[in-house]
Design a protein around this motif. Structure first.
Motif, PDB file in Angstrom:
ATOM      1  N   GLY A  83       0.786  -1.225   0.000  1.00 27.50           N
ATOM      2  CA  GLY A  83       0.000   0.000   0.000  1.00 27.50           C
ATOM      3  C   GLY A  83       0.816   1.272   0.000  1.00 27.50           C
ATOM      4  N   ASN A  84       2.147   1.164   0.108  1.00 27.58           N
ATOM      5  CA  ASN A  84       3.049   2.322   0.158  1.00 27.58           C
ATOM      6  C   ASN A  84       2.603   3.335   1.214  1.00 27.58           C
ATOM      7  N   ALA A  85       2.062   2.837   2.311  1.00 24.78           N
ATOM      8  CA  ALA A  85       1.627   3.657   3.448  1.00 24.78           C
ATOM      9  C   ALA A  85       0.620   4.724   3.033  1.00 24.78           C
ATOM     10  N   GLY A  86      -0.101   4.469   1.933  1.00 22.27           N
ATOM     11  CA  GLY A  86      -1.125   5.403   1.487  1.00 22.27           C
ATOM     12  C   GLY A  86      -0.621   6.542   0.621  1.00 22.27           C
ATOM     13  N   PHE A  87       0.684   6.572   0.341  1.00 23.26           N
ATOM     14  CA  PHE A  87       1.261   7.674  -0.424  1.00 23.26           C
ATOM     15  C   PHE A  87       1.265   7.357  -1.915  1.00 23.26           C
ATOM     16  N   TYR A 351       7.025   2.938  -7.263  1.00 24.64           N
ATOM     17  CA  TYR A 351       6.900   3.313  -5.851  1.00 24.64           C
ATOM     18  C   TYR A 351       8.200   3.015  -5.082  1.00 24.64           C
ATOM     19  N   GLY A 352       9.242   2.653  -5.807  1.00 24.19           N
ATOM     20  CA  GLY A 352      10.494   2.308  -5.149  1.00 24.19           C
ATOM     21  C   GLY A 352      10.438   0.971  -4.458  1.00 24.19           C
ATOM     22  N   ILE A 353       9.508   0.102  -4.865  1.00 20.50           N
ATOM     23  CA  ILE A 353       9.342  -1.219  -4.259  1.00 20.50           C
ATOM     24  C   ILE A 353       9.823  -2.270  -5.226  1.00 20.50           C
ATOM     25  N   CYS A 354      10.843  -2.994  -4.836  1.00 28.24           N
ATOM     26  CA  CYS A 354      11.421  -4.046  -5.675  1.00 28.24           C
ATOM     27  C   CYS A 354      11.272  -5.378  -4.946  1.00 28.24           C
ATOM     28  N   VAL A 355      10.655  -6.357  -5.592  1.00 25.79           N
ATOM     29  CA  VAL A 355      10.444  -7.669  -4.954  1.00 25.79           C
ATOM     30  C   VAL A 355      10.959  -8.761  -5.877  1.00 25.79           C
TER      31      VAL A 355
END
Length: 356
Positions: A83-87, A351-355
């Motif tokens: 959720g990217n903390a809602g951002f 979102y800067g999220i790499c998995v």
């Protein structure tokens, strides 16, 4: 959500969104099939052709299998969308990285996921991909507050519920499967509490925060949001302007709420059968509908696409037909592979999220 949510509820919501029965059936079947696609072995045909597939689930309940628990390519994209903390993607939330992985209902990440899926609405696998998206979107509501990785943030303490018999069953399962109340994956320690539409419950999470959940309200919120997403699909609104869609009417919400509260068996399969019966009896005011979900057997998408296998030189091989290329089963796996590639390659990295 369990099969009553991902299959029958999705079907009802799709119809309320104005989707025809034929298409809604494909969307609903695909939404549930996300939980059934547990085999990634190649398909071999007698003429030498092959087809590759991926998994989108691990059959529960074996939380003790660490290798499966660590499969972020399954849990994060399909069941616990971050959720990217809602951002939005233009902002980086404060705090540790794990906060960005926690699932949030109807997050901006989820909206961007829907926009990504909208780019495929003219493809032959569009209905199947919408079903995949509706599974993920619904789970952002049901799985909110948990993350699809092994982390203490998923700890569940002081679990309580108004459903006392269910609570005792959950505690028995925790003991039987040797799962501690600090199970580190997703909502492992809460087992199926988040997926049961008729119950209320509360707990203390791994951040020490008290959380109270009214699942019926959560499921209704999910149904309304899903309806709006599918109304975008029906109107070909690729901008996914969900906030300007009408969503469910008061009467439709009332019918769904009645079903969520009335069909309250502890077994998801039993609830699913009752939903199917209600559809046959036209309790959702859609006209009598004979809906089914066959995961195996001659009526299943899988069998219709592949037929009966024969073991040749130690390998199971299927009779090849040109019809395989346009089968619902192949289209589902085409959609599944496309979805996972683009959510991991494009949406989450924005979102800067790499998995992995």
């Amino acid at each position: 959500m369990q099969i009553d949510g991902h299959h029958t509820l999705t079907y009802v919501v799709a119809r309320y969104a104005g989707i025809d029965h034929y298409t809604a059936e494909k969307v609903a079947y695909s939404a549930q099939y996300v939980d059934e696609a547990t085999n990634d072995s190649q398909i071999h045909f007698e003429n030498g052709a092959m087809y590759d597939r991926i998994v989108s689930a691990h059959k529960m309940l074996d939380y003790r299998n660490t290798q499966e628990l660590a499969n972020n390519l399954v849990w994060i994209p399909f069941h616990f969308l971050p959720g990217n903390a809602g951002f939005p993607s233009s902002e980086t939330p404060e705090g540790s990285f794990i906060n960005r992985l926690i699932c949030m209902p109807d997050s901006q990440v989820a909206r961007d996921m829907l926009k990504m899926v909208a780019q495929h609405w003219e493809r032959p696998y569009a209905a199947q991909m919408m079903g995949v998206a509706m599974h993920v979107y619904a789970d952002t509501f049901a799985h909110q507050g948990f993350a699809g990785v092994i982390h203490d943030v998923n700890q569940v303490d002081e679990l309580e519920s108004t459903s006392t018999s269910l609570l005792q069953n959950i505690k028995d399962n925790l003991f039987s499967y040797a799962i501690s109340e600090s199970s580190p994956l997703g909502h492992g320690a809460a087992l199926s509490f988040p997926d049961r539409p008729y119950t209320s419950w509360k707990y203390q999470n791994g951040l020490g925060k008290k959380v109270e959940r009214d699942n019926t309200k959560i499921f209704l919120d999910a149904a309304d949001a899903m309806c709006k997403a599918m109304q975008c699909w029906k109107s070909r609104d690729t901008s996914i302007d969900i906030d300007n869609q009408p969503g469910l009417t008061k009467d439709q919400l009332a019918l769904i709420k009645h079903a969520l509260l009335t069909i309250n068996d502890d077994s998801g399969d039993a609830r699913h059968k009752e939903w199917l019966k209600w559809l046959q009896e036209d309790k959702f005011e859609l006209g009598a509908v004979d809906l089914s979900f066959d995961i195996e057997g001659q009526d299943s998408w899988k069998f219709k696409a592949r037929g009966e296998a024969t073991k040749i030189d130690g390998v199971f091989k299927y009779p090849y037909s040109e019809a395989f290329l346009t089968s619902d089963w192949k289209y589902f796996h085409d959609a599944l592979k496309t979805y996972r590639l683009e959510i991991i390659r494009d949406v989450l990295p924005s979102y800067g999220i790499c998995v992995a």
